[in-house]
Design a protein around this motif. Structure first.
Motif, PDB file in Angstrom:
ATOM      1  N   LEU A 102      -7.989  20.741  37.062  1.00 31.20           N
ATOM      2  CA  LEU A 102      -7.560  20.778  35.665  1.00 31.20           C
ATOM      3  C   LEU A 102      -6.091  20.404  35.500  1.00 31.20           C
ATOM      4  CD1 LEU A 102      -8.280  21.377  32.749  1.00 31.20           C
ATOM      5  CD2 LEU A 102      -7.735  23.787  33.160  1.00 31.20           C
ATOM      6  N   ALA A 103      -5.231  20.898  36.386  1.00 29.67           N
ATOM      7  CA  ALA A 103      -3.799  20.598  36.267  1.00 29.67           C
ATOM      8  C   ALA A 103      -3.521  19.096  36.321  1.00 29.67           C
ATOM      9  CB  ALA A 103      -3.006  21.344  37.340  1.00 29.67           C
TER      10      ALA A 103
ATOM     11  N   LEU B  43      -4.574  17.596  33.048  1.00 38.47           N
ATOM     12  CA  LEU B  43      -3.635  17.886  31.955  1.00 38.47           C
ATOM     13  C   LEU B  43      -2.400  17.001  32.041  1.00 38.47           C
ATOM     14  CD1 LEU B  43      -3.804  21.792  31.851  1.00 38.47           C
ATOM     15  CD2 LEU B  43      -4.813  20.183  30.223  1.00 38.47           C
TER      16      LEU B  43
ATOM     17  N   THR C 179       2.099  15.203  38.819  1.00 40.64           N
ATOM     18  CA  THR C 179       1.350  16.430  39.070  1.00 40.64           C
ATOM     19  C   THR C 179       2.216  17.474  39.748  1.00 40.64           C
ATOM     20  OG1 THR C 179      -0.711  15.160  39.277  1.00 40.64           O
ATOM     21  CG2 THR C 179      -0.711  17.391  40.166  1.00 40.64           C
TER      22      THR C 179
ATOM     23  N   ALA D 264      -3.404  13.592  30.858  1.00 39.40           N
ATOM     24  CA  ALA D 264      -3.543  13.577  29.396  1.00 39.40           C
ATOM     25  C   ALA D 264      -2.176  13.539  28.727  1.00 39.40           C
ATOM     26  CB  ALA D 264      -4.329  14.809  28.948  1.00 39.40           C
ATOM     27  N   TRP D 265      -1.224  14.291  29.276  1.00 39.94           N
ATOM     28  CA  TRP D 265       0.145  14.272  28.740  1.00 39.94           C
ATOM     29  C   TRP D 265       0.753  12.881  28.862  1.00 39.94           C
ATOM     30  CZ3 TRP D 265       3.609  16.693  25.861  1.00 39.94           C
ATOM     31  CH2 TRP D 265       4.965  16.367  26.019  1.00 39.94           C
TER      32      TRP D 265
ATOM     33  N   LEU E  71      -2.310  30.003  34.457  1.00 36.53           N
ATOM     34  CA  LEU E  71      -3.312  29.374  33.595  1.00 36.53           C
ATOM     35  C   LEU E  71      -4.723  29.752  34.028  1.00 36.53           C
ATOM     36  CD1 LEU E  71      -4.064  27.425  31.322  1.00 36.53           C
ATOM     37  CD2 LEU E  71      -3.866  25.532  32.958  1.00 36.53           C
TER      38      LEU E  71
ATOM     39  N   PHE F 252       4.060  20.136  37.732  1.00 40.28           N
ATOM     40  CA  PHE F 252       3.335  21.294  37.200  1.00 40.28           C
ATOM     41  C   PHE F 252       3.429  22.403  38.250  1.00 40.28           C
ATOM     42  CE2 PHE F 252      -0.501  22.189  34.278  1.00 40.28           C
ATOM     43  CZ  PHE F 252      -0.198  23.548  34.252  1.00 40.28           C
TER      44      PHE F 252
ATOM     45  N   ARG G   2       0.156  27.113  37.303  1.00 38.00           N
ATOM     46  CA  ARG G   2      -1.267  26.805  37.486  1.00 38.00           C
ATOM     47  C   ARG G   2      -2.045  28.096  37.733  1.00 38.00           C
ATOM     48  NH1 ARG G   2      -1.433  21.340  41.327  1.00 38.00           N
ATOM     49  NH2 ARG G   2       0.651  20.580  40.773  1.00 38.00           N
TER      50      ARG G   2
END
Length: 263
Positions: free
Chosen positions: A103-104, A107, A125, A110-111, A136, A128, A133
Motif C-alpha cells: 500500500l505504501a 500511495l 518510496t 498516486a501522490w 497506518l 515514506f 507505515r
C-alpha cells in the motif's frame, strides 16, 4: 448480585507485584540487567508514540465507520460492513506487511501521479518512513474493531430518548452530541480501553519493519550479547508494567462508571 470473582481479594496482583519487585531489585542490583534496561528504555517512547497516534486515528476512523454502519443510506451501511468484516479477518502482522510493502508504494505512486502535472518534485518510496507505515497499518486494522465498539455503544442508547430529542426540535447533530454520545461513551470506554491495551501489545509487531521500539531493541540487544533470558525478561517486564498498570486504571474507571449508573 456482585459476582464472586469481583469480591475476591486480588491475590494475583500480589503475586504479580512480588515478581515485578524481584525483577526490579535484580535490575537495580545487577549491572548487566541495568545496562539492558537502559538500552531498552529508549524504545518506550517509540512504543507509546506509535500506540497513542495509531489509537487516536483509529478511534476517529472507527467512529466514522460506526456512524456509516448506522446510517439511513444502504450504500454507507454496506461499505462500512464490508470494511469491518474484511479487515477483521486479516491478521495484524499480515496487514502490517501489506501496508508497508504494497500500500505504501501505491500511495507514493498516486501522490506522484497527482503532482507530476504540476511540476512538483516527486516522492520516493523510501521517503515514506517505516514508523508511519506501521502506524497506518495499525489504524486500518484497529479501526475495524473500534467501529464495532462504537456501534454497540451507540445502539445501546434508548431510542425513546432520541425520539424525544427530535420532538423537542433538536437537529441530528445536536441529538448525537447532547443525547446519544454522552450516554454511549459510558458503555464504550471500557472496551475501548481494552483495545488500547491490546494495541500496546500489538505495537511490538512493528519490530518486523525495523522500527526501534522495545521489541526491536530487545532483538538487537540479545543478538549482540547472546543473553536471551535476561534480555527478554526485561522486554516482558516493560510491557507488563504498561499493560497491567493500564488494566488497573481501566478497572477503576469501569467501577466508577458503574457506580454513577447505579446512582
Amino acid at each position: 448480585m456482585t459476582p464472586p470473582r469481583d469480591r475476591d481479594f486480588p491475590w494475583w496482583l500480589l503475586v504479580a507485584a512480588a515478581i515485578a519487585a524481584v525483577m526490579l531489585v535484580r535490575v537495580v542490583s545487577d549491572d548487566f540487567y541495568a545496562q539492558v534496561l537502559a538500552t531498552l528504555s529508549k524504545g518506550i517512547g517509540i512504543t507509546l508514540f506509535v500506540t497513542a497516534v495509531a489509537f487516536a486515528m483509529a478511534s476517529g476512523f472507527g467512529l466514522l465507520l460506526a456512524l456509516a454502519a448506522l446510517s439511513k443510506h444502504l450504500a454507507l451501511r454496506q461499505v462500512a460492513r464490508f470494511y469491518v468484516e474484511i479487515v477483521r479477518g486479516i491478521p495484524i502482522l499480515v496487514l502490517l506487511l501489506y501496508v508497508a510493502f504494497v500500500l505504501a508504494p501505491m500511495l507514493v505512486e498516486a501522490w506522484n501521479w497527482l503532482v507530476r502535472p504540476l511540476g512538483l518534485e516527486e516522492a520516493r518510496t523510501r521517503d515514506f518512513p517505516l514508523i508511519w507505515r506501521a502506524i497506518l497499518a495499525l489504524v486500518i486494522g484497529y479501526a475495524a474493531f473500534i467501529a464495532e465498539v462504537f456501534r454497540a455503544g451507540l445502539v445501546s442508547v434508548d431510542p425513546g430518548q432520541i425520539e424525544a430529542a427530535k420532538a423537542l426540535g433538536l437537529s441530528g447533530w445536536q441529538c448525537f452530541r447532547l443525547i446519544v454520545f454522552p450516554q454511549a461513551i459510558r458503555t464504550i470506554l471500557p472496551p475501548l480501553g481494552n483495545d488500547f491495551i491490546a494495541m500496546i501489545k500489538d505495537s511490538s509487531l512493528v519490530s518486523v519493519l525495523g522500527v526501534l521500539d522495545i521489541t526491536q531493541l530487545g532483538k538487537v540487544t540479545a543478538a549482540g550479547n547472546f543473553r536471551y533470558f535476561e534480555t527478554y525478561n526485561v522486554v516482558a517486564l516493560l510491557y507488563l508494567l504498561m499493560t497491567v498498570t493500564l488494566s488497573l486504571l481501566l478497572r477503576r474507571l469501569e467501577a466508577r462508571l458503574n457506580r454513577r449508573r447505579g446512582g
